[in-house]
Write a protein that holds these residues in place. Sequence first.
Motif, PDB file in Angstrom:
ATOM      1  N   PHE A   1      -5.573  37.492 -13.081  1.00 53.57           N
ATOM      2  CA  PHE A   1      -4.850  38.770 -13.005  1.00 53.57           C
ATOM      3  C   PHE A   1      -3.491  38.505 -13.645  1.00 53.57           C
ATOM      4  O   PHE A   1      -2.541  38.106 -12.972  1.00 53.57           O
ATOM      5  CB  PHE A   1      -4.713  39.196 -11.542  1.00 53.57           C
ATOM      6  CG  PHE A   1      -4.215  40.603 -11.324  1.00 53.57           C
ATOM      7  CD1 PHE A   1      -5.108  41.645 -11.094  1.00 53.57           C
ATOM      8  CD2 PHE A   1      -2.855  40.891 -11.318  1.00 53.57           C
ATOM      9  CE1 PHE A   1      -4.652  42.947 -10.862  1.00 53.57           C
ATOM     10  CE2 PHE A   1      -2.391  42.179 -11.084  1.00 53.57           C
ATOM     11  CZ  PHE A   1      -3.293  43.214 -10.858  1.00 53.57           C
TER      12      PHE A   1
ATOM     13  N   ILE B   1      -1.965  44.548 -18.095  1.00 51.33           N
ATOM     14  CA  ILE B   1      -2.532  43.565 -17.177  1.00 51.33           C
ATOM     15  C   ILE B   1      -3.849  43.081 -17.771  1.00 51.33           C
ATOM     16  O   ILE B   1      -4.735  43.885 -18.090  1.00 51.33           O
ATOM     17  CB  ILE B   1      -2.757  44.159 -15.777  1.00 51.33           C
ATOM     18  CG1 ILE B   1      -1.414  44.603 -15.181  1.00 51.33           C
ATOM     19  CG2 ILE B   1      -3.427  43.128 -14.864  1.00 51.33           C
ATOM     20  CD1 ILE B   1      -1.522  45.198 -13.792  1.00 51.33           C
TER      21      ILE B   1
ATOM     22  N   ALA C   1      -5.864  46.731 -10.611  1.00 49.38           N
ATOM     23  CA  ALA C   1      -4.887  46.780 -11.702  1.00 49.38           C
ATOM     24  C   ALA C   1      -4.525  48.214 -12.065  1.00 49.38           C
ATOM     25  O   ALA C   1      -3.366  48.523 -12.354  1.00 49.38           O
ATOM     26  CB  ALA C   1      -5.424  46.038 -12.919  1.00 49.38           C
TER      27      ALA C   1
ATOM     28  N   VAL D   1      -4.865  48.296 -18.763  1.00 48.24           N
ATOM     29  CA  VAL D   1      -5.680  47.245 -18.156  1.00 48.24           C
ATOM     30  C   VAL D   1      -6.674  46.754 -19.207  1.00 48.24           C
ATOM     31  O   VAL D   1      -7.390  47.558 -19.807  1.00 48.24           O
ATOM     32  CB  VAL D   1      -6.416  47.764 -16.907  1.00 48.24           C
ATOM     33  CG1 VAL D   1      -7.309  46.673 -16.316  1.00 48.24           C
ATOM     34  CG2 VAL D   1      -5.407  48.247 -15.871  1.00 48.24           C
TER      35      VAL D   1
END
Length: 249
Positions: free
Chosen positions: A102, A121, A138, A145
Amino acid sequence: MIKVMLIGSGNVSTHLFQAFSKVPDVEVVQVFSRTFSNDFPSNIQISDFTQISEADVYIICVSDNAIASVSDQLPFENRLVVHTSGSTNFDVLNAKNKRGVFYPLQTFSKHKEVDFNEIPICLETEKETDYEILEKLAKTISKSVNKIDGNQRKALHVSAVFVCNFVNHLYHIGSEICKENNIPFHILQPLIEETAEKIKTLSPEEAQTGPALRKDSKTIEKHIDFLTDSTQKEIYKILTNSIQNVEKL
């Protein structure tokens, strides 16, 4: 409701806690910290792994060298454990748990607020079902993302060092030159902002200006002669040559 535990109390953990705390679909159930931190509520801080509560995702936010050791100390199995490193594969995590990454692609200073909604992310997991959990998590804090594998993430991290860490060091050099010559560094602020703004609409190659691009040898020689620090001279020469070599491609 997605339950999250943050392991570590540094810059990344602090900013993730602040971001997750603003969304109703995520609960940070615990933060692991060796020492008490004022950046987190006291009632969710723990300093002993035996006190760990159950969560949907455990996010390890520690230095790259400590990730494996922390992962080995976790007293449970078959739970989703991820780290936030840009340059470390998820296989450093102990295989007793489900593993992933992550990685928020941003520079974090603990007390400098950021808008997480704008931060990319980058996610990676071993299993698709685990990816779906991370993606859902996220998306609660970011509109960007991305599914990024280990090699891509390393490339991103190296690129980030060039465009962020190295550039910031060049700011430092510029500020030192200004200080030595009694010039307020803030005079350069509009130039810095315009340089960053331009690459929103131009490629870095298109946005390049300056004496190196123009092959203005007299100005380049004057600059090198003006600099008194040997390291600054060398950096100036290397970057000048690099810019001119791009033009030859």
